[in-house]
Design a protein around this motif. Structure first.
Motif, short mmCIF file in Angstrom:
data_model
loop_
_atom_site.label_atom_id
_atom_site.label_comp_id
_atom_site.label_asym_id
_atom_site.label_seq_id
_atom_site.Cartn_x
_atom_site.Cartn_y
_atom_site.Cartn_z
N UNK A 33 43.30 42.55 41.43
CA UNK A 33 44.03 43.66 40.83
C UNK A 33 45.51 43.31 40.82
N UNK A 34 46.31 44.15 40.19
CA UNK A 34 47.76 43.90 40.13
C UNK A 34 48.44 45.26 40.21
N UNK A 35 48.74 45.69 41.42
CA UNK A 35 49.24 47.05 41.61
C UNK A 35 50.15 47.10 42.84
N UNK A 36 51.04 48.08 42.81
CA UNK A 36 51.96 48.22 43.93
C UNK A 36 51.24 48.71 45.18
N UNK B 79 30.83 39.33 51.16
CA UNK B 79 31.12 38.15 50.36
C UNK B 79 32.00 38.41 49.16
N UNK B 80 32.08 39.66 48.72
CA UNK B 80 32.95 39.98 47.57
C UNK B 80 34.38 40.18 48.09
N UNK B 81 35.30 39.46 47.50
CA UNK B 81 36.70 39.49 47.96
C UNK B 81 37.53 40.28 46.96
N UNK B 82 38.30 41.23 47.47
CA UNK B 82 39.26 41.95 46.62
C UNK B 82 40.66 41.45 46.96
N UNK B 83 41.43 41.11 45.94
CA UNK B 83 42.76 40.56 46.18
C UNK B 83 43.75 41.24 45.24
N UNK B 84 44.87 41.62 45.78
CA UNK B 84 45.92 42.25 44.97
C UNK B 84 47.00 41.21 44.69
N UNK B 85 47.20 40.89 43.42
CA UNK B 85 48.12 39.81 43.06
C UNK B 85 49.58 40.24 43.11
N UNK C 6 54.62 39.99 34.70
CA UNK C 6 54.23 39.65 36.07
C UNK C 6 52.74 39.53 36.24
N UNK C 7 52.00 40.41 35.55
CA UNK C 7 50.54 40.42 35.68
C UNK C 7 49.97 39.10 35.19
N UNK C 8 50.33 38.72 33.97
CA UNK C 8 49.69 37.50 33.45
C UNK C 8 50.20 36.25 34.14
N UNK C 9 51.46 36.25 34.59
CA UNK C 9 51.99 35.08 35.29
C UNK C 9 51.27 34.89 36.62
N UNK C 10 51.11 35.98 37.36
CA UNK C 10 50.44 35.88 38.67
C UNK C 10 48.95 35.62 38.50
N UNK C 11 48.37 36.22 37.48
CA UNK C 11 46.94 35.97 37.24
C UNK C 11 46.73 34.50 36.87
#
Lengths: 415, 308
Positions: free
Chosen positions: A53-56, A68-74, A113-118
């Motif tokens: 995800x990409x959120x504050x 086993x499922x990993x959630x990551x905030x970019x 920021x979203x697409x750069x970090x993704x």
């Protein structure tokens, strides 16, 4: 632990799958639920699954993740200098005119920021396939350059006209609306919820589009037979304008005096909660209740008699599908996308005419059904069979085909 | 009959080390049914033949089931480990590297701990049992005992590597628990264990240690022949994969992690006689992570002062 043996067909090697969605933390929406249930099911078949995800807001998803499922905030937390810069940018987004060249600067500020970090994360993790949920993530994924061979998939969760032409949804700038549709050309696969949604796209995009409905948990017949039905009309959904809970409360105010032994229960949270509570109080409705978000809503379907769903538009409404699978007739409008495809008028529910006085027509349809227990039973009994095609295993099979097979599986389940 | 435990053992060009490891397996006090799966990663034929003879001798004398698989060519450790994972059939899994040894009570202590956790209602399909181990530099006669500290944020502790280290041969877990970690990243010829551990913890797994904190195994450490550039590149890739996690941490920790990546590469370069490369990595550590370098200097000076 032979990883291959975990997949249903026994032939698919485990793959690395990355789901992308803009916001996930503590969000209880339908798309978030579909995403997590799909991620969990694919992990259970032996794939390595991550959700970016990409959120504050940094926190855990509302729906539980399988082991086993990993959630990551970019997105980095908004602290220190980032907070100051972030606030300045928020102000910029508000005051800048939606005209060139300001629109481009604002667009980059909002989405860059979203697409750069993704892109950086995709390059580091090298997933075999990346699936974007909803337009902001699709834009970021389309712009990211992976640096390795990867399939790009977008999973849409609305009627396309809402995703691409509604000026108040997603990034409201005209530039973004133009780009959103153009960037779909970068996707290798486009998942749509219903066959008619595929027709929205150009011929080139239709060739990559697959009808991929949401999975609907099936209820065993003996469970349905043993369910004690109360005289309850229920509604399920985010308390937001589009769901038209206000109309439902007004309709209830009209018909409630004729049905003193019935009650209305509205499940969900949302920005209109206070407003809806005020309406209930204003009409003095003692048998209408805002139930908030309930984790056991699946059981609530089994205890109610009717699902009222007067929404303006939908993609593939989970509440409607779950109600039908649980043996509830559904009352909605004939012009509500998604719903009008799932509910068979007169067979599994009532599609209320859209022209004319919507409130009066909805009130009459709901009251008519409440007065007729035989029709409730007949319509309710027809619901589960109409949802059999959306059984989770069949839908996850289709997901695997879309994600990994060379050819676009034409049609999909509902196609 | 399905074994209760599969022991996964990669081998490459070290029949003597394999013999040592298998002897330690045969000496285990745990009495359950186990199977040892060995994958030879394309060793030269004399080594492969000797390793297979060692393995057959082990199976014959110990009565323990054994499966010897061979990679047609040298594929590297991550692919070999993934092949081992594919061969698992038992309910429980553990690892050992050729050349390292378990102490006789290793499995018994860890199985007992898993049983206690199960009795206490813990979901053991999310648990890896690790434990203390002896660490011996090859060529040295003495070993030091290192404890695994499992308190705190295990992702950060694994990245830091000071208190919790990613060593597969310390582990015991259910096959379901190992599924949480997925598969080894085949782009990581080095440090793939660290990446695997991180995936496990981020995927909802948890490392625990038995109450009995005596060492359970012995690791014979050698830096010889390990390419510093490869180690450095792998470390950088892991940090890139972990960037979303690292960016939420204070700058001091970020600086420390990047410093450590360069210091580790410098150690490997130095151990393999490449002092110029070691100096290069030290310079990268100093200039790339000035904050942590200053802290190290300060602690060194303080240490010297206190000793003085």
């Amino acid at each position: 632990m032979n990883a291959r043996s975990q997949t249903r067909a026994g032939t698919r090697p485990p793959r690395k799958i990355l789901f992308v969605i803009e916001k996930l933390t503590a969000r209880s929406g339908g798309a978030e639920r579909v995403l997590i249930e799909t991620a969990n099911a694919l992990a259970a078949r032996g794939h390595m699954v991550e959700i970016a995800s990409h959120e504050f807001r940094h926190g855990t998803p509302f729906y539980p993740l399988a082991p086993g499922v990993i959630a990551v905030n970019l997105r980095p937390p908004r602290r220190g200098l980032r907070r100051i810069v972030g606030r300045a940018r928020d102000l910029w987004h508000k005051v800048m005119p939606d005209l060139p060249p300001f629109d481009l600067l604002t667009w980059v500020s909002r989405n860059g920021g979203f697409w750069r970090r993704l892109q950086a994360y995709i390059r580091a993790t090298e997933p075999d396939v990346t699936i974007a949920f909803m337009p902001p993530a699709t834009t970021a994924l389309a712009l990211a350059e992976p640096g390795h061979k990867m399939r790009r998939v977008t999973s849409t969760h609305n009627a396309p006209v809402q995703d691409f032409h509604n000026p108040v949804r997603w990034d409201p700038s005209r530039l973004d609306r133009r780009r959103r549709l153009r960037l779909m050309g970068k996707m290798d696969r486009i998942a749509v919820l219903l066959p008619e949604y595929r027709d929205f796209y150009s011929a080139a995009l239709q060739a990559r589009a697959l009808v991929l409905p949401n999975a609907v948990p099936q209820i065993a017949p003996e469970v349905l037979a043993a369910s004690p039905r109360r005289k309850t009309v229920m509604a399920v959904g985010r308390l937001a304008t589009v769901k038209r809970h206000d109309l439902l409360i007004e309709a209830w105010a009209k018909i409630a005096p004729d049905f003193p032994d019935w009650d209305l229960r509205i499940y969900g949270e949302g920005p209109l909660k206070a407003d809806l509570a005020a309406r209930i109080a204003q009409y003095g409705l003692t048998n209408a209740h805002l139930m908030g978000h309930q984790t056991n809503v699946a059981e609530c379907y089994l205890e109610a008699s009717i699902l009222a769903h007067p929404a303006e538009f939908e993609g593939f409404p989970l509440a409607v599908t779950e109600a039908l699978a649980s043996g509830l007739p559904v009352v909605g409008f004939e012009d509500c996308s998604g719903l009008n495809r799932l509910v068979k008028d007169g067979e599994t529910g009532i599609l209320v005419a859209a022209d004319g006085d919507r409130l009066a027509q909805y009130s009459a349809a709901l009251a008519g059904l409440m007065r007729d227990p035989t029709r409730i039973r007949q319509m309710g009994a027809a619901g589960p069979a109409s949802m059999a095609a959306y059984a989770p295993d069949a839908v996850i099979d289709l997901w695997e085909e879309m994600l990994f097979d060379a050819d676009v599986p034409r049609g999909g389940l509902a196609g | 009959m399905t074994p209760a435990l599969d022991v996964l053992l990669p081998h490459y060009r070290d029949p003597a080390g394999l013999k040592l490891s298998l002897s330690s397996i045969a000496a285990q006090t745990w009495g359950g049914r186990m199977r040892v799966i060995i994958v030879d990663d394309g060793s030269p034929e004399p080594d492969r033949i000797e390793a297979e003879e060692v393995a057959q001798e082990f199976a014959r004398t110990s009565g323990i089931d054994m499966l010897f698989l061979v990679n047609a060519q040298n594929l590297g450790r991550p692919k070999t480990r993934n092949r081992l994972l594919d061969a698992v059939e038992a309910d429980h899994v553990t690892w050992l590297d050729a050349g390292d040894i378990w102490y006789p009570e290793k499995l018994e202590v860890q199985f007992n701990h898993l049983s206690r956790l199960r009795m206490a209602g813990v979901d053991i399909d999310r648990i890896w049992v690790t434990g203390a181990y002896d660490w011996q530099q090859v060529g040295s006669t003495s070993a030091r005992t290192l404890q695994q500290q499992v308190q705190g944020d295990q992702v950060l502790e694994l990245l830091d590597g000071g208190n919790l280290r990613a060593y597969l041969w310390t582990l015991l877990g259910t096959a379901r628990a190992f599924r949480i970690a997925g598969r080894f990243d085949e782009r990581l010829p080095r440090l793939q264990d660290l990446d695997y551990f991180l995936h496990f913890v981020r995927g909802g797994g948890k490392l625990v240690v038995p109450e009995d904190n005596r060492p359970l195994c012995r690791y014979f450490k050698s830096d010889i022949g390990r390419n510093a550039r490869e180690v450095h590149a792998c470390h950088k890739l892991i940090l890139a994969k972990m960037q979303p996690v690292i960016q939420t941490q204070p700058p001091a920790l970020r600086s420390k992690l990047h410093y450590k990546a360069n210091r580790l590469a410098a150690r490997f370069a130095k151990s393999n006689g490449n002092r110029l490369l070691a100096a290069n990595y030290l310079a990268q550590a100093a200039f790339g992570s000035p904050r942590h370098t200053l802290r190290v200097f300060k602690s060194v000076l303080t240490g010297k002062a206190s000793r003085a």
